[in-house]
Scaffold this motif. Sequence first.
Motif, PDB file in Angstrom:
ATOM      1  N   PRO A 340       6.474  22.711  17.544  1.00 14.71           N
ATOM      2  CA  PRO A 340       8.342  23.403  17.469  1.00 14.71           C
ATOM      3  C   PRO A 340       8.831  22.120  15.624  1.00 14.71           C
ATOM      4  N   ARG A 343      14.831  21.656  14.283  1.00 15.39           N
ATOM      5  CA  ARG A 343      16.014  23.070  13.746  1.00 15.39           C
ATOM      6  C   ARG A 343      16.125  24.142  15.354  1.00 15.39           C
ATOM      7  N   LEU A 344      14.084  24.357  15.543  1.00 20.75           N
ATOM      8  CA  LEU A 344      14.347  24.509  16.537  1.00 20.75           C
ATOM      9  C   LEU A 344      14.396  24.346  17.705  1.00 20.75           C
ATOM     10  N   MET A 347      18.034  23.961  18.251  1.00 23.99           N
ATOM     11  CA  MET A 347      18.593  25.697  19.311  1.00 23.99           C
ATOM     12  C   MET A 347      18.305  25.914  20.236  1.00 23.99           C
ATOM     13  N   ILE A 348      16.894  25.512  20.566  1.00 27.37           N
ATOM     14  CA  ILE A 348      17.041  25.499  22.295  1.00 27.37           C
ATOM     15  C   ILE A 348      17.825  24.022  23.181  1.00 27.37           C
ATOM     16  N   GLN A 357      15.322  28.471  29.545  1.00 29.12           N
ATOM     17  CA  GLN A 357      15.159  28.997  27.816  1.00 29.12           C
ATOM     18  C   GLN A 357      13.293  28.686  28.362  1.00 29.12           C
ATOM     19  N   MET A 359       9.325  28.510  25.101  1.00 33.03           N
ATOM     20  CA  MET A 359       9.507  28.225  23.947  1.00 33.03           C
ATOM     21  C   MET A 359       7.795  27.946  23.946  1.00 33.03           C
ATOM     22  N   THR A 383       8.605  16.087  19.523  1.00 36.16           N
ATOM     23  CA  THR A 383       9.126  16.852  20.621  1.00 36.16           C
ATOM     24  C   THR A 383       8.731  16.184  22.189  1.00 36.16           C
TER      25      THR A 383
END
Length: 683
Positions: A340, A343-344, A347-348, A357, A359, A383
């Motif tokens: 990840p 930016r991902l 967003m989450i 959510q 991922m 992360t």
Amino acid sequence: MATVVVQQQHALQHSTPPASPIPTGLAVPRRPSPIPNKHLPVCPPGPSPLETIPRLTDVRESRVTQEQASSILYPPTGFVALSPSESPQVYAIGAQTLATAIHHQAAQPLPDPSQMFPWLHGLHPDNRLQTGFFTNRKRGLRRTPWCWRGITIVKLGDNLNRARIKGAVTAPEVINPSARFLMADPPEGFSVRNFQIQTAKLAAMSDIILYAEDGDSQSDLLELAEDFVTAQQAWRMKHDPAQERPTYNTFVLTDPFAEFEKEHPDLVAVDSAGHSTANVMDLFQWERFEMRSMSRASEISKNVFLGPTPDYMLRPHVCSPPKDECYDLFIEASDMANIPGPRLLGMIDKQLDGGTQRMEFPSSGSVVLPSGNTREIEDIVNTIRWIYYLANPDHSSETSDLDGDVVMGHTERPARRILIHCADGYTESSLLAIAYYMFAEGVPAPEAWLQLHCDKKRNFFTYPTDVAFLSHIQARLLQESPATGSVDTSCVWDPDWFLKMDGSFPSRILPHLYLGNLNHANNPALLRELGIRRVLSIGEVVHWSSDERSQWGSENLMFIHNVQDNGIDPLSEEIDRCLEFLRQGKDDGSATLVHCRVGVSRSASICIAEVMASQGLSFPRAYCFVRARRLNVIIQPHLRFVYELLQWEQLQKQKRGLPSERELEWTTVCREIALLNKPYARS
């Protein structure tokens, strides 16, 4: 610049095995569901008979009279003949008589293994490798045994997903279009695990019972019965031309299936509507049950859980989320996932207030060790840090990633509940789980392995690449861990037992029982860390120093000699004293490692026997129990060990004064094992 490469591990990492046609003998559609991430290890067969000391097999065979088990189907004098007056006949059988015959058959003792082996291994006349290994110029060992009398239930048509009686198969699994029993023995290759041939091989030595779904053509059923009569005649002319043994006969169920289903539901595996009744054990479903029971979700650190993918996510139109199971974020570990990026995550992070959510994160075994710090490592660490502050917002501070996309430190945000998951609950997710635990708890990699296993009671599986990668990034994780603050990582070192480890611990089968391989046994420091104080070696000697042996004590070490994984050496003679050794350890509060070379056949068989004895389970259920807990490696007791364990189970029941009826018959057990293993077999 060096990078972290995310790649699919083709040999071990198929979330869904590649599609391949199922042989006719195993043509049973399975329910769609994720396949556990497992692999079939290579099991050395051991030395051939030429290289071993002669055993007492031939002497025992000469002393055992080959008598067939009793059967209420023979002689068939009390049954109505359905075919013309000339012999042989097709006989009618009612629902009650069929049920009685099935129960009676299950209570009959299995013939002595010396009478059935090596014939059951498959001795095709053209397979010189197989026959040469087993018979060693003793042609008498190739003869078809006379002591077997089974029951083979055959359903008309090719659909076993409806109206399936316990153990039923389809006609193409046992006879060919020319009305001859299939030649099941493999014409080439060597194997002591020919489970797939047992149904066809023993159908010729069984009474055949045919039935059909209600509404199917009775003329087609009778025509199929005539084909089986023809096959039985041809087989008898070839194998018993002097007609010295009792005949095998063909029967047709004349009562409707609906009546059998109503009066004998305990013998119906799938009802007429296509629903599994759960009255007949299914190894596929039971393995899944044991696997998910073993790996059920639990909290490994505050608000972060580890477990299998929930059923309601796998089957969204069938299952609903339990009321007490609520997560804000699902992180699925997958061998197809990318690392990840910020930016991902940003967003989450913004969408969490709107609902649950999901991922993905790269799976265990898929991240290759880089040569230095890279952006990919930054993303992995970022992360893990992000997950921590979602779960622990009260510990967060104003922090943002390099691009300013992820902001951690919203002091008024609620704590998020997070599930790290994969299909089986341990394989793909272990890398992320261990890395997160190191960061959240502030412990180095070896301590994370031990604490997750010993304190959190998690069973997990990692690869050598995971050990190398986590050792590489542990200094970074510990430096940034909120549990330690800034620490001097120069004092962090990996103990000797960790450096010798290939990533996997021996498998915890029961609190007092571990199953492992020779590498595990030769790492006594690891065993001590796991609380293992006794070692039972089956056919393989540990290479320990004299000081190590003295420290453990001879009373805590036991070696079983002369048991190779060759399909010849019996194990039943050793089971009782092995279990006594395990019981002594259990009584002393000690755990015992049982091992052979690979940890899947000889030692697995002893562990199955211990589970049968201590947990009161039948062989099929104990087999699935151990299979699920062996984690990523599939246990593979060979044919003779499985046969001996089924026989040993009956003997134990007799000693305890319990009904000795087998839960599943030999041919059914073999067929189910072959189906379980097929998705993982290398093409």
